[in-house]
Scaffold this motif. Structure first.
Motif, PDB file in Angstrom:
ATOM      1  N   GLU A 349      55.314  24.606  13.601  1.00 26.07           N
ATOM      2  CA  GLU A 349      54.256  23.960  12.809  1.00 26.07           C
ATOM      3  C   GLU A 349      54.696  23.793  11.359  1.00 26.07           C
ATOM      4  N   GLU A 350      55.335  24.816  10.792  1.00 26.90           N
ATOM      5  CA  GLU A 350      55.783  24.732   9.404  1.00 26.90           C
ATOM      6  C   GLU A 350      56.900  23.703   9.233  1.00 26.90           C
ATOM      7  N   LEU A 351      57.799  23.629  10.204  1.00 31.15           N
ATOM      8  CA  LEU A 351      58.844  22.607  10.131  1.00 31.15           C
ATOM      9  C   LEU A 351      58.237  21.208  10.145  1.00 31.15           C
ATOM     10  N   THR A 352      57.246  21.004  10.992  1.00 33.52           N
ATOM     11  CA  THR A 352      56.579  19.695  11.071  1.00 33.52           C
ATOM     12  C   THR A 352      55.930  19.343   9.737  1.00 33.52           C
ATOM     13  N   ILE A 353      55.268  20.331   9.115  1.00 32.06           N
ATOM     14  CA  ILE A 353      54.618  20.093   7.824  1.00 32.06           C
ATOM     15  C   ILE A 353      55.655  19.753   6.758  1.00 32.06           C
TER      16      ILE A 353
END
Length: 484
Positions: A349-353
């Motif tokens: 999720e953090e990579l996507t953000i």
């Protein structure tokens, strides 16, 4: 203006650019223009990205003083021309002359321009370390002091401050406690980050030793061990001295300059501790992105390198010895509780953000992304694809293995937490071989997601063949996905 205070005839600056590779501090290159012509300068200033990641830093004032002392001692370093003041509004830092050459580790290892220099670079680096270690303490700024015991505790405290759940890190801390050498050697100036990537190199050899922020008074073998950490070989893994040469060449250069023998066992200890130190720093960078102190995409990319560190640690420690796991008749493990666990940074999720933020920032400002950030974004998109393909299966397999080890049902984070605490407390929840098999399978599976091209095989080719087969299987899946 800071520049005019030190160069009164400077009329303007030109060619200002951020220098890539400054993961811990900001580095800016520019030309100072004056009637005398252009002078190449560097601004180095503090980047306050993480309290836990910066706690070993000597500080900018100490760095500048060290560079001045090193130049006097015959160590090739940039010449400091002045330090920043609070009134400059630029934070902590200093200005120095720009040394021309190549600092990219991969270019130094592969560019034909450095072919001749590479023949002697390992020995030259050993000699330069010896020269640094001989610098008299009386001419040094106030620095922290720490031999093996203190550095072990220092980095254990940093890991606890991060709060991440890393069973391999817990085992490494146990290994370090068991193999801790006696602090019998006099403490000397240790650079703390002497490695390929922190050197300015020309066709004639090393032109400058850079990045003195981790300098302290410590065991001289620390620098030699750090230089041999696998991460600093940049894929040239067969040459254990920074990818530049052999340990024998590195040690010969050190011994010829210093007149003292290298203690290879101590070097190995510092290589293990150095590997762990890098993993703890990777976690700190990922957490800096999470808490908002530095939202650059590079922080999350570095956080995803922890799986490299875990594999390197398992290789460097060798077979897990039963002595590391104290036998207990009582297998009750419910009493173990984690210390404020932090979910691992750089989640999917953090990579996507982070990728979305990178794209939005470029669109909103109209300024194109840097080539470096664009490459990082593309690489992390590939990581996300592999995570989608393999992540759920590998997490389920990890949970099943820990369930068999602990004999308890819980979510994966809770299982990791209890396993970490059991290892930390030296509670024998399973035999060494079972724990080793679990840690290897977990680390190699995660490596297949994060860094499928990471080179480490040569240092493990004679041990753990089952795990090598497991790695090959995971990497082939990842590479097939990339080709598709």
């Amino acid at each position: 203006m800071a520049l005019r205070r030190h160069r009164p005839d400077a009329s303007a600056i030109a060619a200002l650019r951020a220098v890539s590779g400054g993961a811990s501090q900001e580095v800016w290159s520019f030309d100072a223009l004056s009637p005398r012509g252009a002078q190449g300068l560097i601004l180095r200033r503090s980047r306050q990205w993480s309290e836990s990641g910066q706690q070993g830093s000597a500080g900018m004032a100490a760095e500048a003083a060290l560079l001045r002392s090193a130049l006097e001692a015959g160590v090739p370093v940039p010449e400091v021309i002045g330090e920043l003041l609070p009134s400059d509004g630029l934070g902590d830092g200093y200005l120095m002359r720009r040394v021309e050459g190549e600092s990219s580790a991969r270019a130094i290892l592969r560019n034909s321009d450095f072919a001749q220099a590479r023949c002697t670079l390992a020995a030259e680096c050993g000699a330069l370390m010896a020269r640094i270690h001989a610098m008299p303490e009386a001419k040094l700024p106030c620095l922290r002091r720490g031999g093996a015991v203190q550095e072990h505790r220092h980095w254990e405290a940093a890991h606890r401050a991060n709060g991440t759940l890393r069973p391999v890190f817990e085992l490494a801390l146990r290994w370090l406690a068991e193999h801790e050498p006696a602090d019998s050697e006099p403490l000397v100036l240790v650079h703390g980050d002497f490695r390929n990537g922190n050197l300015m190199v020309g066709a004639d050899g090393v032109r400058a030793v850079l990045d003195w922020e981790l300098a302290h008074l410590g065991d001289p073998m620390e620098d030699l061990g750090w230089f041999c950490v696998n991460s600093w070989r940049f894929g040239n893994v067969g040459l254990e001295a920074g990818g530049l040469g052999t340990r024998a060449q590195l040690f010969a250069g050190y011994e010829a300059e210093s007149g003292r023998r290298v203690d290879e066992e101590r070097v190995h200890y510092w290589q293990v501790l150095g590997t762990l130190k890098w993993g703890i720093t990777c976690d700190a960078m990922g957490l800096a992105w999470r808490n908002g102190s530095d939202r650059s995409i590079e922080r999350l990319a570095i956080a995803r390198r922890v799986s490299e560190v875990e594999v390197d640690l398992l290789v460097a420690m060798g077979e897990i010895r039963p002595a590391l796991l104290r036998e207990r008749a009582d297998r009750e493990i419910g009493v173990f509780e984690p210390d404020n666990p932090e979910p691992p940074p750089a989640s999917a999720e953090e990579l996507t953000i982070a990728i979305s933020e990178l794209m939005l920032a470029s669109t909103a400002t109209g300024v194109g992304r840097t080539n470096r950030d664009a490459r990082i974004g593309v690489s992390l998109q590939s990581t996300l694809a592999r995570e989608s393909e393999m992540g759920a299966r590998l997490a389920s397999e990890e949970a099943d293995r820990i369930h068999q080890i602990l004999g308890m049902q819980a979510g994966l984070e809770r299982l990791r937490a209890v396993l970490c605490t059991a290892i930390r407390n030296r509670s024998s929840v399973c035999d060494a071989a079972t724990l080793s098999a679990h840690l290897w399978a977990t680390a190699l599976g995660q490596l297949a997601i994060d860094q499928p091209h990471y080179q480490w095989r040569h240092i493990g080719s004679d041990t753990n063949p089952t795990y090598l087969e497991r790695l090959s299987e995971c990497l082939e899946v990842a590479r097939d996905d990339e080709r598709a």
